[in-house]
Design a protein around this motif. Structure first.
Motif, short mmCIF file in Angstrom:
data_model
loop_
_atom_site.label_atom_id
_atom_site.label_comp_id
_atom_site.label_asym_id
_atom_site.label_seq_id
_atom_site.Cartn_x
_atom_site.Cartn_y
_atom_site.Cartn_z
N UNK A 27 44.26 -129.18 -21.80
CA UNK A 27 43.28 -129.28 -20.72
C UNK A 27 43.22 -130.70 -20.17
N UNK A 28 43.24 -131.68 -21.06
CA UNK A 28 43.20 -133.08 -20.62
C UNK A 28 44.42 -133.41 -19.77
N UNK A 29 45.57 -132.88 -20.14
CA UNK A 29 46.79 -133.15 -19.38
C UNK A 29 46.71 -132.52 -17.98
N UNK A 30 46.21 -131.30 -17.92
CA UNK A 30 46.11 -130.63 -16.63
C UNK A 30 45.09 -131.31 -15.71
N UNK A 31 44.03 -131.82 -16.30
CA UNK A 31 43.01 -132.49 -15.49
C UNK A 31 43.49 -133.82 -14.93
N UNK A 32 44.61 -134.32 -15.45
CA UNK A 32 45.19 -135.55 -14.92
C UNK A 32 45.91 -135.30 -13.59
N UNK A 33 46.21 -134.04 -13.31
CA UNK A 33 46.93 -133.70 -12.09
C UNK A 33 45.98 -133.82 -10.90
N UNK A 34 46.35 -134.55 -9.87
CA UNK A 34 45.47 -134.71 -8.69
C UNK A 34 45.13 -133.36 -8.07
N UNK A 35 43.95 -133.27 -7.50
CA UNK A 35 43.48 -132.00 -6.93
C UNK A 35 44.42 -131.47 -5.86
N UNK A 36 45.01 -132.37 -5.07
CA UNK A 36 45.88 -131.91 -3.98
C UNK A 36 47.18 -131.29 -4.50
N UNK A 37 47.50 -131.52 -5.80
CA UNK A 37 48.72 -130.95 -6.38
C UNK A 37 48.44 -129.73 -7.25
N UNK A 38 47.20 -129.30 -7.29
CA UNK A 38 46.85 -128.17 -8.16
C UNK A 38 47.15 -126.85 -7.46
N UNK A 39 48.22 -126.23 -7.90
CA UNK A 39 48.67 -124.98 -7.29
C UNK A 39 48.32 -123.80 -8.18
N UNK A 40 48.94 -122.65 -7.92
CA UNK A 40 48.65 -121.47 -8.71
C UNK A 40 48.93 -121.65 -10.19
N UNK A 41 49.99 -122.38 -10.53
CA UNK A 41 50.34 -122.62 -11.93
C UNK A 41 49.23 -123.38 -12.64
N UNK A 42 48.63 -124.34 -11.94
CA UNK A 42 47.55 -125.13 -12.55
C UNK A 42 46.37 -124.22 -12.90
#
Length: 206
Positions: free
Chosen positions: A102-117
């Motif tokens: 979860x911590x790793x996924x939350x590091x991904x910027x919101x603009x890059x959060x796609x269906x996989x996220x």
């Protein structure tokens, strides 16, 4: 991310180095390495990305193009800049290290959060038993990529799972609403009053 970065090589790498990197990545991310059926689909997406990157490099080199020239000609195709993080999160989910994933996924910027996220966040929530949150994440994944059967199946399976427990609870006399809590409190209060009238004390603090 350009195809060279997907394979983890520099643009000046030799053809042999590129082929070696490609083979190592295909071996590393082969879906057979992942026992979890849902995670297999994520690995398959990675393999597709690797294949696209390798084919693109071969095409560029056959035409004598640099990535900058190819990108200008073809509109800078997207290769999924966050897939490395996704793959690491998948491995952490498989190990049961949900906090790290979860911590790793939350590091991904919101603009890059796609269906996989949203799908992976839904998997984490589901494994924690947070079914309402999981449903929201899976729903968002489906909305972003309606044709992805992995996301749709995850949402449908979660819905069936929660309905099973809700129906089972109702059959055992439980209701999924807040009225039951109020009724329970009223019953306890009445029981306490009756006990006090008879000289007892059902709830000592009252």
């Amino acid at each position: 991310m350009n195809p060279y970065e997907v394979l983890g090589v520099s643009e000046s790498a030799s053809d042999g180095e590129i082929k070696k990197a490609y083979r190592n990545l295909v071996k590393k991310y082969h879906p057979d390495h992942y026992k979890d059926q849902n995670m297999n689909h994520v690995a398959e997406e990675k393999i597709r990305e690797i294949n696209v990157a390798y084919d693109t490099i071969q095409k560029m080199r056959a035409n004598g193009q640099t990535y900058a020239e190819y990108s200008a000609q073809n509109g800078n195709p997207h290769y999924g800049t966050e897939f490395a993080r996704y793959q690491q999160a998948v491995e952490e989910i498989q190990r049961g290290d949900l906090d790290a994933a979860q911590a790793r996924l939350l590091q991904i910027p919101e603009q890059n959060r796609d269906g996989a996220w949203y799908y992976l966040m839904g998997e984490i929530a589901k494994r924690r038993g947070w079914f309402d949150s999981a449903q929201q994440y899976f729903t968002a994944a489906v909305q972003l990529d309606p044709n992805n059967m992995l996301y749709r199946n995850a949402l449908q399976n979660l819905y069936r799972h929660t309905q099973y427990y809700r129906n089972g609870g109702a059959q055992r006399g439980y209701q999924a609403n807040t009225d039951d809590l109020c009724n329970c409190c009223q019953a306890l209060w009445c029981a306490d009053c009756c006990c006090e009238c008879m000289g007892g004390d059902f709830i000592r603090c009252c």
